[in-house]
Design a protein around this motif. Structure first.
Motif, short mmCIF file in Angstrom:
data_model
loop_
_atom_site.label_atom_id
_atom_site.label_comp_id
_atom_site.label_asym_id
_atom_site.label_seq_id
_atom_site.Cartn_x
_atom_site.Cartn_y
_atom_site.Cartn_z
N PHE A 1 0.86 -1.19 0.00
CA PHE A 1 0.00 0.00 0.00
C PHE A 1 0.89 1.23 0.00
N PHE A 2 0.65 2.13 -0.94
CA PHE A 2 1.43 3.36 -1.05
C PHE A 2 0.52 4.55 -0.84
N GLY A 3 1.03 5.56 -0.16
CA GLY A 3 0.21 6.74 0.09
C GLY A 3 1.05 7.94 0.45
N THR A 4 0.35 8.99 0.82
CA THR A 4 0.99 10.26 1.17
C THR A 4 0.51 10.69 2.54
N ASN A 5 1.46 10.99 3.42
CA ASN A 5 1.13 11.52 4.74
C ASN A 5 0.73 12.98 4.55
#
Length: 111
Positions: free
Chosen positions: A49-53
């Motif tokens: 899972f890839f995301g942005t804080n």
């Protein structure tokens, strides 16, 4: 993408197989930015899972908001190949630019 395990189309010259040529088709490739990654697994697959804080004031709220934007599902075999590949890439990176410190409280590390 050509599967590197297929050798039926590889010509043999003097008893030695030639290296297959991989045609990387990037015509539909999209780029995404991620500063957060997580992983889970089951017997059959590994999920990345890839995301942005998107948290600006974490010290005030003690909560983090991470917007997930990509999920990559891999077989355990593909995940192991990715692990080996990433290890080699990071080794080259650290050789050129120095060690990556992910110690808590340091730039790039968890706070």
């Amino acid at each position: 993408m050509v599967d590197e395990t297929q050798t039926d189309d590889v010509e043999v010259q003097a008893g030695q197989p030639t290296t297959p040529i991989v045609d990387w088709d990037d015509s539909e490739m999209k780029s995404s930015h991620a500063n957060v990654v997580n992983a889970t697994s089951s017997r059959e697959e590994v999920n990345l899972f890839f995301g942005t804080n998107e948290t600006w004031k974490a010290t005030e709220t003690k909560e983090f908001h991470v917007k997930l934007n990509n999920r990559i599902v891999l077989s355990p075999f593909a995940a192991k190949r990715l692990w080996i590949l990433l290890g080699a890439v990071l080794k080259q990176y650290e050789k050129r630019f120095g060690p990556i410190d992910i110690t808590p409280g340091k730039p790039g590390g968890k706070s």
